[in-house]
Scaffold this motif. Sequence first.
Motif, PDB file in Angstrom:
ATOM      1  N   ASN A  41       0.800  -1.229   0.000  1.00 53.06           N
ATOM      2  CA  ASN A  41       0.000   0.000   0.000  1.00 53.06           C
ATOM      3  C   ASN A  41       0.835   1.282   0.000  1.00 53.06           C
ATOM      4  N   GLY A  42       1.853   1.348  -0.854  1.00 50.90           N
ATOM      5  CA  GLY A  42       2.665   2.559  -0.949  1.00 50.90           C
ATOM      6  C   GLY A  42       3.683   2.729   0.160  1.00 50.90           C
ATOM      7  N   ARG A  43       3.815   1.723   0.996  1.00 55.78           N
ATOM      8  CA  ARG A  43       4.827   1.735   2.070  1.00 55.78           C
ATOM      9  C   ARG A  43       5.853   0.641   1.788  1.00 55.78           C
ATOM     10  N   PHE A  44       7.107   1.023   1.909  1.00 54.71           N
ATOM     11  CA  PHE A  44       8.188   0.069   1.716  1.00 54.71           C
ATOM     12  C   PHE A  44       8.810  -0.242   3.071  1.00 54.71           C
ATOM     13  N   TYR A  45       9.175  -1.483   3.259  1.00 51.34           N
ATOM     14  CA  TYR A  45       9.834  -1.948   4.485  1.00 51.34           C
ATOM     15  C   TYR A  45      11.198  -2.480   4.067  1.00 51.34           C
ATOM     16  N   PHE A  46      12.237  -1.757   4.495  1.00 48.86           N
ATOM     17  CA  PHE A  46      13.609  -2.087   4.129  1.00 48.86           C
ATOM     18  C   PHE A  46      14.277  -2.793   5.294  1.00 48.86           C
ATOM     19  N   GLY A  47      14.839  -3.972   5.026  1.00 44.92           N
ATOM     20  CA  GLY A  47      15.473  -4.756   6.080  1.00 44.92           C
ATOM     21  C   GLY A  47      16.976  -4.860   5.918  1.00 44.92           C
ATOM     22  N   TRP A  48      17.675  -4.584   7.018  1.00 45.19           N
ATOM     23  CA  TRP A  48      19.125  -4.748   7.107  1.00 45.19           C
ATOM     24  C   TRP A  48      19.434  -5.439   8.422  1.00 45.19           C
ATOM     25  N   ASN A  49      20.183  -6.520   8.372  1.00 43.14           N
ATOM     26  CA  ASN A  49      20.635  -7.221   9.583  1.00 43.14           C
ATOM     27  C   ASN A  49      19.488  -7.521  10.552  1.00 43.14           C
ATOM     28  N   GLY A  50      18.334  -7.904  10.024  1.00 43.45           N
ATOM     29  CA  GLY A  50      17.215  -8.299  10.871  1.00 43.45           C
ATOM     30  C   GLY A  50      16.331  -7.179  11.384  1.00 43.45           C
ATOM     31  N   SER A  51      16.708  -5.915  11.161  1.00 38.92           N
ATOM     32  CA  SER A  51      15.834  -4.826  11.592  1.00 38.92           C
ATOM     33  C   SER A  51      15.271  -4.139  10.348  1.00 38.92           C
ATOM     34  N   TYR A  52      14.079  -3.555  10.507  1.00 42.30           N
ATOM     35  CA  TYR A  52      13.386  -2.952   9.377  1.00 42.30           C
ATOM     36  C   TYR A  52      13.139  -1.472   9.601  1.00 42.30           C
ATOM     37  N   GLU A  53      13.205  -0.723   8.514  1.00 48.89           N
ATOM     38  CA  GLU A  53      12.858   0.690   8.487  1.00 48.89           C
ATOM     39  C   GLU A  53      11.709   0.842   7.499  1.00 48.89           C
ATOM     40  N   GLU A  54      10.752   1.685   7.850  1.00 49.03           N
ATOM     41  CA  GLU A  54       9.582   1.903   7.009  1.00 49.03           C
ATOM     42  C   GLU A  54       9.681   3.251   6.312  1.00 49.03           C
ATOM     43  N   ALA A  55       9.345   3.262   5.034  1.00 48.01           N
ATOM     44  CA  ALA A  55       9.319   4.507   4.259  1.00 48.01           C
ATOM     45  C   ALA A  55       8.056   4.525   3.400  1.00 48.01           C
ATOM     46  N   GLU A  56       7.469   5.698   3.312  1.00 43.18           N
ATOM     47  CA  GLU A  56       6.266   5.882   2.506  1.00 43.18           C
ATOM     48  C   GLU A  56       6.638   6.577   1.199  1.00 43.18           C
ATOM     49  N   VAL A  57       6.036   6.144   0.105  1.00 45.98           N
ATOM     50  CA  VAL A  57       6.221   6.832  -1.167  1.00 45.98           C
ATOM     51  C   VAL A  57       5.356   8.093  -1.126  1.00 45.98           C
ATOM     52  N   VAL A  58       6.000   9.256  -1.231  1.00 42.15           N
ATOM     53  CA  VAL A  58       5.262  10.515  -1.153  1.00 42.15           C
ATOM     54  C   VAL A  58       5.138  11.212  -2.507  1.00 42.15           C
TER      55      VAL A  58
END
Length: 125
Positions: A41-58
Motif C-alpha cells: 500500500n505505498g509503504r516500503f519496508y527495508f530490512g538490514w541485519n534483521g531490523s526494518y525501516e519503514e518509508a512511505e512513497v510521497v
Amino acid sequence: MSKQLYTLEYPVRCSPTILYEFLATSNGLGEWFAENVDERNGRFYFGWNGSYEEAEVVEQEEERLIRFHWAGSPKNEYFEFRIDKSEITNQTILVITDFAEKRDIKDQSQLWDYQVKELFHRLGN
C-alpha cells in the motif's frame, strides 16, 4: 540540529525504464538497496541485519522520479531517486537527493557510492 539537503549524481549506462524498475519496486530495490524489501500500500519496508525501516512513497512519476519519506523523520526530509537525461550527451543520470547532518554528509555520500556501485553491478555497468 537540522539536517541538510545534499544531492549526488551518477551517470548510468542503461535505459530509464530498466533503471526505474531498480529504484521503484521491491524486487529491484532488494537487488541493491537493502537485504530485504517488502512493499504494501505505498509503504516500503527495508530490512538490514534483521531490523526494518519503514518509508512511505510521497511522490512518484513513472520512469522519472520516486521520493520516499522515512517513518519518524521530520515531514520536510526525504530521500529521492530521480532519472535525468543529459541534454548534451543524452546519457541517463541517476540523481539521489537525501538529508544528513552536515558532519555526516561525507560518510553518507560514501555509503550511497557503495550502494550505487552495487546497483551498477546488477545493471551490468
